[in-house]
Design an enzyme around this catalytic site. Structure first.
Site, PDB file in Angstrom:
ATOM      1  N   ASP A 125       0.432  -1.119   0.018  1.00 53.55           N
ATOM      2  CA  ASP A 125       0.156  -0.025   0.285  1.00 53.55           C
ATOM      3  C   ASP A 125       0.893   1.395  -0.191  1.00 53.55           C
ATOM      4  OD1 ASP A 125      -2.863   1.201   0.470  1.00 53.55           O
ATOM      5  OD2 ASP A 125      -1.873   1.907   2.269  1.00 53.55           O
ATOM      6  N   GLU A 134       1.682  -0.422  -4.200  1.00 48.48           N
ATOM      7  CA  GLU A 134       0.660   0.637  -5.064  1.00 48.48           C
ATOM      8  C   GLU A 134       1.360   1.689  -5.412  1.00 48.48           C
ATOM      9  OE1 GLU A 134      -2.967   2.571  -3.580  1.00 48.48           O
ATOM     10  OE2 GLU A 134      -1.271   2.458  -2.495  1.00 48.48           O
ATOM     11  N   ASP A 179     -10.701   1.063  -4.107  1.00 46.35           N
ATOM     12  CA  ASP A 179     -10.736   2.163  -3.715  1.00 46.35           C
ATOM     13  C   ASP A 179     -11.968   3.382  -5.178  1.00 46.35           C
ATOM     14  OD1 ASP A 179      -8.886   3.081  -2.019  1.00 46.35           O
ATOM     15  OD2 ASP A 179      -7.246   2.286  -2.864  1.00 46.35           O
TER      16      ASP A 179
END
Ligand code: CA
Length: 585
Positions: A325, A354, A421
């Site tokens: 992340d 990410e 998201d």
């Protein structure tokens, strides 16, 4: 005269790189439709006269402004000096490290240099990744298999998600539905965080060494991973190492004791005590979010702790890798050590970062195996869902992306169209299933690893967070059976044919102002696919030269395709598609 100002090369990165332990790829850029022939002149620096040869380059991608040329070279002694030769109708031109020349220089020192192909420097993601089809699961919303673990105040399955509510999804629920996952054909699961945290999304980690009790136990996760492995399904977990959560014990200690806490240096504190002034925390966080304090990954103790986390879940629980992340806000030095640790625990583990922007510096072989490919996402949505690009604009966007990374990176890029998201794909397509199928078909026939967000395959829709995190729909009568069949058939097609997974792609029809996109996959002289997608609301005619010998059939049904005078012909209805295949020799 060729436009010299458009010509570009630089050793390393995406321009000169090791594709494997023996092979170098060289690339160079020219103005679009300028050079008609490009060659690389190559040789060994220590046997220059005897070893020189000419390697023809092929145009492997184009965008609005440029053509990109590539050749694969196997240097006999793993060293390479090289220059480029360009030809158009009225000119021959050479590019060396010194600049442009009318003729090749005598001395090899003036050439570009790839000093030595050291295997340790080769970007080499695990071999299984290129054949993977991922399925993203948001564990709180997939299935409630064990109500005894439900947090207080759980709401009935299928209710409206809010930023803070819970529905009781857990690991047992996913385990109970492995048949669905296997039948869909995906062979890897990416879980958003499973570790103990306070929120429903679990991105605010309390304890990195413990599965959240709402989901199960560490032992249950191990059983789950074993059950997946028996079915040939890999499991990827989400590692949130950029920041911790407000209940992470070291952070709680710093909140209480300020500068006197032994953990004071675990975070990036600008001013003690920790507090929020006019909406800005006095410590670094993720996106000004006070409950997500940024970890100091340069601190030896923090590093030791997080690397132990990285090792434990791979080595002792058996997970197949990590999705990282906010990966680009963590220092490169940490990621290099992280990679060493993870690969020591399992050389086949996959490390996925990410990153929403250009990621070349993380993809040099010493940090990540892949990044989440948002530039791809944006191009696909702009063309198929939003109508912001025409076919030429889409092909140009993809051409830029293919040129921006080594082929080995393109083959394992993580290609998602939506996630927890973003709004769901069907919603982004204006709830038009035909558009959604086009986008998914492109994703599933494109170089790179496709990832399907749970529920898309049964026709779930949803606006942005929290609406995209609805409970999985399990009642068969509420699932879109036709869409589910389309997904499983197309995934099966991808898995059955290597040509749909390799890097080779050529756009055959992608006109300015047109909504019709036709591209070929696979080698010209081997197994080959032609995919035609009509992203417009009117009928469209396909007519593409396929050349060569071999019989073309509909890849889904096996029915004969219409080929006249070396051209594939078809008429596609609004938002229609076709996939044709010619068997390899
Ligand atoms: Ca539960």
């Amino acid at each position: 005269m060729m436009l010299k100002e458009a010509i570009y090369h630089r050793p390393k990165l995406n321009w000169a790189y090791a594709a494997d332990k023996r092979t170098l790829h060289l690339r160079v850029r020219t103005k679009r439709d300028d050079a008609v022939e490009v060659n690389a002149i190559v040789g060994d620096k220590y046997a220059w006269e005897e070893s020189r040869w000419t390697a023809p380059m092929r145009k492997f991608a184009s965008d609005a402004l440029f053509d990109y040329w590539e050749t694969a070279v196997v240097p006999p002694y793993r060293r390479l000096r090289y220059a480029f030769h360009f030809r158009n109708t009225d000119e021959d031109l050479y590019l060396t490290e010194k600049g442009f020349e009318d003729a090749l220089p005598d001395h090899s020192l003036e050439f570009f240099d790839f000093p030595f192909l050291n295997p340790a420097d080769v970007f080499a993601p695990p071999s299984w990744v290129k054949d993977a089809v991922f399925y993203q699961i948001f564990p709180e919303r997939y299935a409630n298999g064990d109500p005894s673990l439900d947090p207080a105040g759980v709401e009935p399955w299928g209710g409206k998600p809010t930023p803070g509510n819970f529905f009781g999804g857990d690991l047992k629920g996913v385990l109970d539905h492995l048949d669905h996952i296997e039948k869909l054909g995906v062979n890897a699961i990416y879980f958003t965080p499973l570790f103990e945290a306070t929120t429903n999304h679990k991105y605010d980690t309390r304890d990195y060494m413990k599965v959240d009790p709402q989901f199960g136990t560490n032992e249950q996760l191990k059983e789950f991973v074993d059950a997946c492995h028996k079915r040939g399904i890999r499991v990827l977990l989400d590692a949130v190492f950029n920041h911790a959560g407000k209940t992470f014990a070291p952070f709680v200690d710093v909140l209480e004791k300020g500068a006197d806490s032994p953990f004071a240096d675990w975070f990036h504190v600008r001013e003690f005590p920790l507090r929020v002034v006019d909406g800005i925390p006095t410590y670094e966080t993720f996106a000004f979010e006070p409950i997500m304090p940024k970890l100091n990954t340069e601190h030896p103790e923090v590093k030791k702790y997080l690397l132990e986390v990285a090792r434990y879940w791979v080595e002792e629980i058996g997970i197949d890798g990590w999705r990282l992340d906010v990966a680009n806000e963590v220092d490169h030095a940490f990621w290099r050590e992280f990679r060493q640790t993870v690969k020591a625990a399992n050389p086949d583990a996959y490390i996925l970062g990410e990153i929403w922007h250009d990621s070349i510096m993380w993809l040099q072989g010493d940090q990540f195996d892949a990044v989440m490919n948002y530039p791809f996402t944006n191009a696909v949505l702009d063309f198929f869902a939003k109508g912001k690009l025409d076919a030429a604009g889409f092909a140009n966007a993809i051409g830029s992306q293919l040129a921006a990374y080594p082929q080995t990176v393109t083959e394992t890029a993580f290609n998602l169209l939506d996630s927890h998201d973003t709004p769901r794909l069907l919603t982004l397509c204006g709830d038009d299933e035909r558009r959604m199928r086009l986008a998914a078909l492109l994703q599933l026939t494109f170089p790179g690893v496709p990832c399907i967000y749970y529920g898309d395959e049964v026709g779930m829709n949803g606006e942005g967070d929290p609406d995209c995190r609805k409970c999985m729909v399990w009642e068969p009568e509420e699932q879109n059976a036709g869409l589910l069949r389309f997904y499983s058939e197309t995934i099966a097609l991808r898995k059955a044919h290597e040509a749909l997974r390799g890097a080779e792609i050529a756009f055959l029809q992608a006109g300015g102002g047109s909504d019709l996109l036709v591209y070929a996959r696979g080698a010209e002289d081997g197994e080959r696919f032609v995919v035609a997608l009509n992203a417009g609301d009117a009928d469209a005619s396909v007519a593409v030269v396929v050349g060569g010998s071999g019989v073309w059939t509909d890849a889904y049904t096996g029915a004969a395709a219409s080929v006249k005078a070396g051209q594939l012909h078809a008429s596609l209805p609004a938002y229609g598609y076709a996939v044709w295949r010619r068997a390899g020799k």
